[in-house]
Write an enzyme that holds these catalytic residues in place. Sequence first.
Site, short mmCIF file in Angstrom:
data_model
loop_
_atom_site.label_atom_id
_atom_site.label_comp_id
_atom_site.label_asym_id
_atom_site.label_seq_id
_atom_site.Cartn_x
_atom_site.Cartn_y
_atom_site.Cartn_z
N ARG A 121 -56.29 -31.50 -56.43
CA ARG A 121 -56.35 -32.44 -57.53
C ARG A 121 -57.84 -33.36 -57.55
O ARG A 121 -57.84 -34.33 -57.67
CB ARG A 121 -55.15 -33.48 -57.24
CG ARG A 121 -53.69 -32.84 -57.44
CD ARG A 121 -53.49 -32.06 -58.59
NE ARG A 121 -52.33 -31.29 -58.62
CZ ARG A 121 -52.04 -29.93 -58.08
NH1 ARG A 121 -53.24 -29.28 -57.35
NH2 ARG A 121 -51.06 -29.36 -57.62
N SER B 57 -46.79 -35.72 -62.86
CA SER B 57 -46.61 -36.52 -61.61
C SER B 57 -47.53 -37.62 -61.69
O SER B 57 -48.74 -37.74 -61.84
CB SER B 57 -47.05 -35.49 -60.60
OG SER B 57 -46.40 -34.59 -60.50
N GLU C 32 -52.10 -40.21 -59.91
CA GLU C 32 -52.69 -39.06 -60.22
C GLU C 32 -53.52 -39.23 -61.59
O GLU C 32 -54.38 -38.83 -61.76
CB GLU C 32 -51.75 -37.96 -60.34
CG GLU C 32 -52.34 -36.42 -60.48
CD GLU C 32 -51.55 -35.41 -60.20
OE1 GLU C 32 -51.46 -34.24 -60.92
OE2 GLU C 32 -50.54 -35.52 -59.38
#
Length: 397
Positions: A166, A266, A389
């Site tokens: 990520r 998420s 995130e």
Amino acid sequence: MGDDTPLSQLTTMRVGGPAERILVARSGDELVRCATELWHGDEPWLLLGGGSNTVMNDEGFPGAVLLVRSTGMEVVDDPEQPEGRVRLRVQAGHDWDALVAACVERGWSGVEALSGIPGLAGAAPVQNIGAYGQELSDVLHSIEFLDRESGEVQRLAAEQLQLGYRDSAIKRGLEGVVLSIDLLLSAGAAVEPAAPAGRHAAPIEAPAAGEALSEPVRYAQLAAALGVETGDRVPVRRLRDAVLRLRASKGVVLDPDDHDTWSAGSFFTNPIVTERFARTLPENAPRFPVGDDEPAPAVTTLEELAAGVPMRFPQPAPERRIKLSAAWLIENSGVPRGFRLPGSGAAISSKHTLAITNRGGATAAQVAELARFVVQRVQQEFGVILAPEPNLYGLEL
């Protein structure tokens, strides 16, 4: 769409006030022109794609919001690619899941496990999106990038983006705008004709001969849902359908009628810790090894010394890193599915503890308040600090 359009209408979390003005770029050329003009101006500005990874504060954005709406995909003629490989160029504003669906329809594999991820293609390399054992880094060839420092349009190879979990060089400060992405996909892998009866047990939902196959299934939960072993291949359509069902069961396939999907996906990344720290956690805490770096040779041989190689001294082996499950940490810190703070319109998803959802009428402040509570509970219980995130604008955890 007027300049007074609240950003709650442009983001999947459905919170956020208006921008001072909104610009829409419907082609790569418009995207270059608008971004260049905004860079040369004095006002703050924000690039916004599908809004699936963005949480905006309730006051809105004090400047211009540039919406990426350039669409289209084409096969690139690349003689360097071997037979069975397809180089596909996708414009930044193309819907990601529509791209995956088109690839599956054509029998191209490499992104099928990324089905159902909301957002646009241009944001994919920024976040290095991933799910169910696949990541964009597995298939990314290059991007077309408008570099702010030089003002030039460049083609950057995937290696230049330093893609990680990520993470990317763009996320860490390489400033500019993704105009398009090039993917390398597999074509031609297909099921062999069926074996004669009695040779071996027939597989569940046996695919037709010639049907395109997926990449090897890497994720245990997905393999279980498919009724196969990890490492097996299945028809790409079947794998896409299984991923969409799994994502829907967790409330992360967008549905305007389901408040469990009013989220940014998420909300926290899975933390990566040392193996030593991981041993302090309960035995039933899920943990996944992160790829080890190859250690350098500990000593220098006589032959290397004679060749002028500098002396090396023994070095301790780098400590292994372990990825934890943020969802498990949250639930086992006393924050169950469906949890909400008193009087708040924000809640943990009733299907999956990793998502913070808007139950209708939530404010950005309430989303941030719940996120802070989750971070504090996990830190108090396990000593792990969760990192958000999505991109947070005007909000602090």
